[in-house]
Design an enzyme around this catalytic site. Structure first.
Site, PDB file in Angstrom:
ATOM      1  N   TRP A  97      -5.446   4.636  -3.173  1.00 49.17           N
ATOM      2  CA  TRP A  97      -4.786   3.742  -4.115  1.00 49.17           C
ATOM      3  C   TRP A  97      -5.816   2.830  -4.757  1.00 49.17           C
ATOM      4  CZ3 TRP A  97      -5.471   1.978   0.799  1.00 49.17           C
ATOM      5  CH2 TRP A  97      -5.626   0.617   1.016  1.00 49.17           C
ATOM      6  N   ASP A 116      -9.823   5.086   2.304  1.00 48.54           N
ATOM      7  CA  ASP A 116      -9.710   4.924   3.747  1.00 48.54           C
ATOM      8  C   ASP A 116     -10.798   5.726   4.457  1.00 48.54           C
ATOM      9  OD1 ASP A 116      -7.494   3.298   3.559  1.00 48.54           O
ATOM     10  OD2 ASP A 116      -6.061   4.934   3.810  1.00 48.54           O
TER      11      ASP A 116
END
Lengths: 171, 378
Positions: A97, A116
């Site tokens: 994101w 991540d």
């Protein structure tokens, strides 16, 4: 990765004074303070002389660091990585994101990619949640509620980075 | 002689008080239905995601030992659904062959509600969404014959499981849309990033029959819908970031979008909805919304310091419950004298009388870590 509504320093700041210091918040505050104390303070000049990187201010292992305006998860800088690199032995998710954060030093808005780091269980250190510009999961590219360990060998979530991928257009 | 009699009496009474041998292998079971104030606290174990727990608690009890009724496991951010028509609980789990690495297998584990034992499983595509949990990642339709599971890879699809045969039927694409809101029959709706609702009709084999989109009905950029509505009598009430609510009637085979109304009109203080589970309905049809003051961009998941209660028919607020501690999520029991339960910012469970707003007790130290969802019997 984007999680733990309201449990982070930024999110609970408004209510912290009315609440007990016991338990999670106390531990969390301690962890954040401890992390901050261990890290040299900025400003830090990034990049080389031929392509000067804008200066940045603040503690990159603190939830209120400018890059983390839409972060949700454990800061990789507190897990053996940095704001823009993963800890040893993990794998960076290729998709994620994004957020748009303003750098207070140059006043410019930058597009942040919150990739991540995956393949190990939760780092557990420096949990942060800020939701500026965050949107529900029906707008996935703006949603930090999702575990973005996708396209990686393992979807186990470890921590989150905040990588500058460009400047946003001036508003 | 008297002494002898007394000694005999002592011997006899001692003998009768002796602990008798006990059977080995007794295992407790739970009633069906659960008592109305029992709740299942879904602990996603945010710091240890492979060790999620679903803990059955008697929220009426002040006995720290006796209120823990039993537990199920739920690996890697479980999502659960308690069936109404059969004594089963469905839990979505993800496993990797070697713990945090290795080949991924996703399953829908079927628990017996009375024994809390896993009695079967259905292997589903290893695509189920991994995210902050909501009940709208797993829904049952067609009188609980079909289970629907939301997938995100990031392509968005829905897996269909036949619950009577306990087998995976297939996968339906929902491009640009997310989540599962149950409709009547073999149908569901999903929310789309362009402000529309997608309606999917399935056949008895779980195959796609039709796919239709509504007009855009909310502003996904400026006042987005919260994707976590309360469903009351078949109507889903979706709060928005700025404190409006959109009713969407899901009781038919296609959604009917109603007029939006404001939760905060005329109220000072910048109040907005927020939280993990932030809207719930009770058996009498009242709508509960977790609210925080001084809202602005980025506060839509902040802890709520109050729960506001509305009558959706009159669109009026009928109660305002000030919480003992701000809460990150909430749940309600389904009876006529409901309990409101929250996870407070110390990650303990607070229990309130929902009708009076009275704080009854705080339940902590029951093995929980991060309880993000509550379920109760239907």
């Amino acid at each position: 990765m984007k999680w733990l509504d309201g449990l982070t320093e930024g999110a609970v700041r408004g209510v912290a004074q009315r609440t007990s210091r016991r338990g999670f918040l106390g531990k969390l505050a301690g962890a954040i303070a401890g992390g901050a104390a261990a890290i040299p303070l900025l400003p830090v000049a990034r990049g080389d002389g031929s392509n000067p990187y804008p200066e940045e201010e603040g503690d990159p292992n603190s939830c209120d660091y400018w890059r983390y305006c839409a972060i949700d998860g454990f800061l990789c800088g507190c897990c053996g990585g940095s704001a823009n690199s993963c800890p040893p032995g993990t794998e960076m998710s290729p998709i994620t994101w994004i957020g748009t954060c303003e750098n207070p030093v140059d006043g410019k808005s930058y597009i942040m990619s919150y990739n991540d780091c995956c393949g190990k269980s939760s780092c557990g250190n420096c949990l942060c949640q800020r939701n500026e510009g965050d949107r529900p999961v029906y707008q996935p590219r703006l949603s930090n509620d999702l575990n973005w360990c996708l396209g990686t060998e393992s979807q186990a979530y470890h921590c989150s980075t905040a990588i500058v991928i460009g400047t946003a257009l001036d508003q | 002689m008297k002494k002898l009699l007394a000694m005999l009496l002592v011997i006899c009474s001692t003998a009768s008080a002796e602990i008798q041998p006990e059977p080995i292998g007794r295992i407790q079971t739970l009633p069906d239905p659960y008592p109305p104030h029992w709740i299942v606290a879904v602990d996603v174990a945010f710091f240890h995601m492979n060790d999620g727990k679903l803990i059955v608690l008697d929220a009426d009890s002040d006995d720290p030992a006796g209120r823990f009724k039993g537990m199920m496991n739920g690996t890697f951010i479980p999502v659960m659904y308690m069936a109404e028509t059969r004594p089963e609980i469905y839990v979505l789990e993800s496993f990797r062959a070697r713990g945090h690495r290795g080949e991924r297998t996703d399953v829908m584990t079927i628990y017996d509600k009375t024994t809390l034992a896993p009695i079967d499983e259905v292997v589903i595509p290893a695509k189920r969404v991994s995210a902050m949990p909501t009940e709208y990642y797993l829904q049952l339709v067609d009188d609980e014959k079909l289970a629907l599971i939301y997938n995100f890879t990031p392509a968005t699809t829905v897996s269909v499981v036949d619950l009577e045969k306990r087998e995976f039927l297939g996968e339906v694409p929902i491009p640009g849309c997310s989540l599962i809101y149950p409709l009547a029959g073999r149908a569901f709706a999903s929310l789309c990033g362009d402000g529309k609702l997608l309606t999917i009709q399935l056949d008895r084999n779980g195959k796609l029959v039709s796919s239709e989109r509504t007009e855009a009905f909310f502003d996904a950029d400026n006042d987005p819908l919260m994707e976590k509505p309360a469903i009351i009598d078949g109507i889903a009430y979706f709060p928005t970031f700025l404190g409006n609510v959109f009713p969407v009637d899901l009781s038919g085979s296609a959604p009917v979008i109603g007029e939006s109304w404001s939760l905060v009109e005329g109220v000072e203080g910048g109040w907005r909805p927020g939280g993990i589970v932030l809207a719930q309905g009770d058996a009498s049809g009242r709508l509960y919304v977790l609210m925080h003051p001084d809202g602005h961009d980025g506060t839509h998941k902040d802890p709520g310091s109050e729960v506001w209660v509305f009558d959706p028919q009159t669109k009026q607020r009928v109660d305002r419950i000030e919480l003992a501690l701000p809460a990150i999520t909430m749940g309600l029991t389904n009876d006529d004298d409901p309990l409101l339960v929250t996870t407070n910012i110390n990650l303990e469970v607070d229990v309130y009388n929902a009708n009076s707003g009275e704080h009854l007790r705080t339940i902590g130290n029951f093995g929980q870590e991060t309880v993000f969802l509550f379920h109760s019997d239907r």
